[in-house]
Scaffold this motif. Structure first.
Motif, PDB file in Angstrom:
ATOM      1  N   ARG A  76     -51.968  -0.047 -25.917  1.00  0.00           N
ATOM      2  CA  ARG A  76     -53.128   0.619 -26.517  1.00  0.00           C
ATOM      3  C   ARG A  76     -52.995   2.138 -26.435  1.00  0.00           C
ATOM      4  N   PHE A 123     -55.632   3.982 -28.919  1.00  0.00           N
ATOM      5  CA  PHE A 123     -56.975   3.506 -28.566  1.00  0.00           C
ATOM      6  C   PHE A 123     -57.353   3.923 -27.155  1.00  0.00           C
ATOM      7  N   GLU A 124     -56.343   4.202 -26.346  1.00  0.00           N
ATOM      8  CA  GLU A 124     -56.556   4.623 -24.969  1.00  0.00           C
ATOM      9  C   GLU A 124     -55.910   5.991 -24.814  1.00  0.00           C
ATOM     10  N   PRO A 155     -55.757   7.320 -33.568  1.00  0.00           N
ATOM     11  CA  PRO A 155     -54.984   6.189 -34.088  1.00  0.00           C
ATOM     12  C   PRO A 155     -54.801   6.228 -35.603  1.00  0.00           C
ATOM     13  N   PHE A 208     -49.033   3.917 -37.326  1.00  0.00           N
ATOM     14  CA  PHE A 208     -48.424   2.795 -36.636  1.00  0.00           C
ATOM     15  C   PHE A 208     -49.011   1.522 -37.242  1.00  0.00           C
ATOM     16  N   MET A 224     -50.285  -2.317 -36.369  1.00  0.00           N
ATOM     17  CA  MET A 224     -50.578  -3.112 -35.181  1.00  0.00           C
ATOM     18  C   MET A 224     -51.067  -4.488 -35.586  1.00  0.00           C
ATOM     19  N   PHE A 245     -53.139  -7.455 -33.963  1.00  0.00           N
ATOM     20  CA  PHE A 245     -54.009  -7.673 -32.813  1.00  0.00           C
ATOM     21  C   PHE A 245     -53.903  -9.115 -32.331  1.00  0.00           C
TER      22      PHE A 245
END
Lengths: 359, 549
Positions: free
Chosen positions: A50, A55-56, A75, A80, A82, A84
């Motif tokens: 993350r 996100f982090e 983000p 990128f 992703m 999930f």
């Protein structure tokens, strides 16, 4: 910028209150490399992923892509892709609109979107599914739509969060192969998170094993198996029995380790130091030992249990000093209660790993 | 066994049909019938009168405008109090929902005290300008719209907050990872996912505005809407025309319901899993202070009617004339509610009638839930429709229907003379309560794992013991929630009571109006406070568990 350091994680650290979820992780990925982040739950692998996605925010450290520090970049500006864990497909949009979402966000021209959506769907074997609703798809199909959505706009890095965990076992096997094939065909730099060793070995060219937020070892699967750097790696990758022991030097590069009443020759590992004299811990792979008839001066014990597993089954042997060791042998060789003796296989010097006693 | 269950199902359907559908049917037929048979006389009368058209048009546009205004207030507030973290968020977020504790009539009366020509703000304005003339007129459509917006934004606020709490956080992350900025994520992902919540709130506001009676009754003036027009027509003695009006109003309500269900059917399903999205923390000190101040301001504004009601309830009769604040305060208004038998009586009357209606509604709701969820009787869909119908159809319509159906004694037609007896109001409340209690209990049954009952049966418990020892205790939260909400609604009911009450069964709402006409505003406010406090207690009791994180 060399392709060897396409994506660099530099001393990443993330705390949640008192818990350090990720504790100083540094890694570098080649362009096109597939890295698997492997670890038990709570090891920080998802937090690490993350942070890559944005996100982090790390408390310390940097994420560098092609020489550019992107640590603080949100983000939506990282480009990128992703996938999930639960896919996070938009339930109110059709399959085609889901795949088009990223392309439209990045303001691809309309004609380009119209061309790329079917391409991306064809890539995951779902050509012609544009108008379907997400809810009508099976779990495997949803997974592939999520992949198509993440790949459609040619992301710079692909991130996969437990990509197969929501599929049933039969489907998982097939999807894993397809996924592996696809990632390598496209040649995209990929980071995937998994707690399944098989998945990490199959998909990852390199595997980074995490424990309590720290990197335990990074390497290709064979290296992790054959040369574990820590007792945790030895027991988490494959199976290994822990045997407390005492060692004495034997020859250059070899020590003698006491197991029960016997002494086993154990090669010293390359690249890390272990005691050559005194207490130590030995990790024994099941295939590194064989069952022999007692009375020949070998370690003796009693069979406590056996588990049928095809050509070679697993026996649990309790040594006379109380230590238990798992051994692979043909199923018919012994039954629980039998007295047996253990001897290291002649070929299997790789299956015995020595560590300092306090590790 | 199967046959007995089917019988119970059909008996329930028959009972509900008699209570809910039959009176409506009598009214519907009554509108197209006279002594000589079928006629279009009353329909033509309706179509010919411009007043009828303006009332229908008024109802429609007021309801649509109420939906728009309530959404404009409620949706941004829901985002503010759910998505942003700031000091006092939870507390202020609960305060903002407090317009819900004002029963419709009490809300309208509080607005009268606050914005009316002799209200608190008018007093302040007069005092500031040293003038005797009322500074404004608070009347007609703008007044009704303001009250609707204030009392109904809560639906949007609560629904959207619940929707946001259920939102899968990974949806937002997925949008961000696909390059979507904040605006695009909101428009393309968040709002579409909130569609069921928005649609549900819009329908609720539309139906409530369409049925709204108290606000147009008090502030309407010459502005016409259907709910007050029906009562006016009936009081003029044009029963047949009132029946046509009633039928028209229910058709509008049912059309809205049908349309909303259709839109709902197309809403996306599935996909939502995982944790709710994280709240955004405001870190810049300036922005943080501004947001906190805004939240306090909104919360303060939303409590203004409550505060006004409280203030007025302490004012002795006739003492507050031209001053900005009341010159005298007294507890006498409250004391008289208890000590004066004629004032205590409506409290007791409303209390027992609401209690009886609620108990009956809960009992029917329990059988209903059992038949639909456990027994899956044939006609379960029909049962659900019968129970839901009084929710969609305006209260005035039911009042007219009951007043018509039960004003004659024809036992062979299952019509009894109930109008003028103490039975008619509890019956009306019961019908209005059915959807509230029924839906809560149905939801309770649906989330009740059948294996508890199966376990009890395997342990040798018979049907009665299973019900008493397992089902009822497990359903208790649902029963309490549905029952208390129904009780509060019946306790403060005005729109059905105004058509059906008798002097002996005069409920609180009529007494509030009565005191108001006699310029006894303090007593009127004290009654309002009683209703408000009971509602608040009930909401506190039931809403605590559902407070979104």
């Amino acid at each position: 910028m060399s392709d060897d350091r396409y994506l660099v994680l530099d001393g990443l650290e993330r705390r949640f209150g008192d818990v350090t979820a990720v504790d100083g992780v540094s890694l570098a990925l080649r362009r096109g490399e597939v890295l698997a982040l492997l670890g038990p739950s709570g090891s920080g692998k998802t937090t690490l992923l993350r942070m890559l996605a944005g996100f982090e925010q790390p408390d310390r450290g940097r994420v560098v892509l092609e020489g550019e520090d992107i640590t603080r970049r949100p983000p939506e500006q990282r480009r990128f892709g992703m996938v999930f864990q639960h896919y996070a497909l938009f339930p109110h949009l059709s399959v085609g609109d889901n795949v088009a979402f990223g392309l439209e966000s990045l303001r691809f021209p309309r004609a380009e979107v119209a061309r790329r959506v079917p391409e991306a769907l064809a890539l995951v074997d779902l050509a012609g599914y544009e108008r379907r609703r997400v809810g009508e798809l099976s779990g495997g199909q949803q997974q592939r739509v999520a992949l198509a959505r993440a790949l459609a706009y040619e992301p710079r890095v692909l991130l996969l969060d437990e990509p197969l965990s929501n599929l049933d076992p039969a489907l998982r096997e097939r999807t894993r192969r397809e996924l592996q094939d696809l990632i390598h065909r496209i040649g995209i730099t990929t980071v995937l998170v998994t707690h399944e060793q098989d998945e990490a070995f199959d998909l990852g060219e390199r595997v980074a094993l995490l424990r309590a937020g720290r990197l335990e070892q990074v390497g290709d699967p064979a290296a992790l198996y054959a040369a574990p750097a820590t007792p945790f790696v030895a027991s988490f990758i494959g199976r290994a029995s822990r045997v407390p022991t005492t060692v004495v030097p034997a020859a250059p590069g070899v020590v003698r380790a006491r197991v029960g009443a016997a002494w086993w020759d154990v090669p010293l590992p390359a690249g890390r130091s272990v005691p050559t004299h005194g207490p130590a811990v030995l990790y024994v792979r099941p295939e590194a030992v064989r069952l022999v008839v007692p009375g020949g001066g070998d370690v003796e014990g009693t069979v406590e249990g056996r588990r049928f597993a095809g050509a070679l089954s697993t026996f649990l042997v309790r040594l006379d000093d109380g230590t238990t060791i798992e051994v692979q042998a043909p199923f018919i060789l012994a039954v629980p209660g039998d007295r047996v003796a253990l001897r290291p296989s002649r070929r299997a010097h790789g299956g015995l790993y020595l560590f300092a006693a306090d590790e | 066994m199967r046959a007995r269950r089917e019988f119970v199902g059909w008996a329930l359907a028959a009972l509900l049909a008699w209570m809910v559908v039959y009176p409506l049917a009598i009214v519907g037929v009554g509108g197209v019938q006279d002594e000589s048979g079928l006629t279009t006389r009353w329909i033509r009368a309706f179509l010919d009168r411009p007043n009828e058209w303006s009332a229908l048009w008024g109802s429609l546009w007021i309801s649509l405008a109420s939906v728009a205004l309530a959404a404009l207030i409620g949706v941004p507030l829901a985002f503010l109090f759910t998505r942003v973290e700031f000091p006092g968020r939870r507390f202020l977020g609960a305060v903002v929902a407090l317009p819900a504790v004002l029963p419709p009539l009490v809300g309208a009366v509080a607005f009268l005290f606050l914005f009316g020509e002799t209200g608190f703000l008018a007093h302040v304005a007069q005092w500031a300008t040293r003038s005797d003339a009322p500074p404004w007129r608070f009347q007609g459509a703008p007044a009704i719209l303001l009250i609707h917006a204030y009392t109904m934004y809560v639906y949007f606020y609560l629904f959207v907050r619940a929707g946001l709490a259920q939102l899968d956080g990974s949806m937002l992350e997925a949008a961000a990872s696909l390059g979507a900025g904040r605006r695009r994520t909101l428009v393309r992902v968040v709002l579409p996912l909130l569609r069921p919540a928005l649609l549900g709130a819009a329908l609720l506001v539309f139906l409530s505005s369409l049925a709204s009676f108290s606000a147009p009754y008090i502030f309407g003036g010459s502005f016409r809407v259907m709910s007050t027009q029906i009562v006016r027509t009936r009081l003029n003695g044009d029963d047949r025309l009132a029946m046509v009006e009633t039928a028209v109003l229910s058709l509008v309500a049912l059309a809205a319901l049908w349309w909303a269900r259709r839109l709902e059917g197309r809403a996306a399903t599935g996909g939502a899993k995982g944790a709710a999205p994280r709240r955004a923390s405001v870190t810049r000190p300036g922005a943080r202070a501004a947001i906190t101040a805004l939240a306090w301001l909104v919360a303060g504004l939303s409590l203004l009617p409550h505060a006004t009601l409280l203030l007025v309830s302490f004012v002795p009769r006739g003492t507050w004339t031209t001053q900005a604040l009341p010159p005298e305060y007294t507890l006498q208004n409250y004391v008289s509610l208890v000590t004066d038998p004629t004032r205590l009586r409506p409290l007791l009357t409303s209390g027992w009638m609401a209690a009886v209606a609620t108990l009956a509604a809960v009992a029917i709701g329990l059988v209903f839930g059992l038949a639909v969820v456990r027994w899956r009787v044939r006609g379960a869909t029909l049962l659900q429709w019968l129970v839901a119908l009084p929710w969609a159809v305006p209260g005035t319509v039911f009042a007219v229907a009951l007043a018509t159906a039960f004003s004659v004694n024809r036992p062979w037609a299952l019509r009894f003379l109930l109008v003028g007896t103490p039975i008619i109001l509890p019956l009306a409340y019961l019908i209005r309560n059915l959807p509230i209690a029924g839906r809560a209990i149905l939801a309770g049954y649906q989330s009740l794992d059948p294996s508890y009952e199966q376990a009890a049966a395997s342990l040798g418990a018979g049907a009665w013991r299973r019900l008493r020892r397992v089902v009822l205790p497990l359903l208790r939260p649902a029963i309490v929630a549905g029952g208390t909400l129904a009780f509060v609604a019946a306790l403060g009911d005005f729109m059905t009571s105004v058509l059906l009450y008798t002097y002996d069964t005069r409920p609180i709402s009529l007494e509030i109006m009565g005191s108001l006409w006699q310029s006894d505003v303090g007593v009127s406010a004290a009654y309002g406070m009683v209703l408000m406090v009971v509602s608040a207690a009930v909401f506190l009791l039931t809403a605590e568990r559902e407070e979104p994180r």
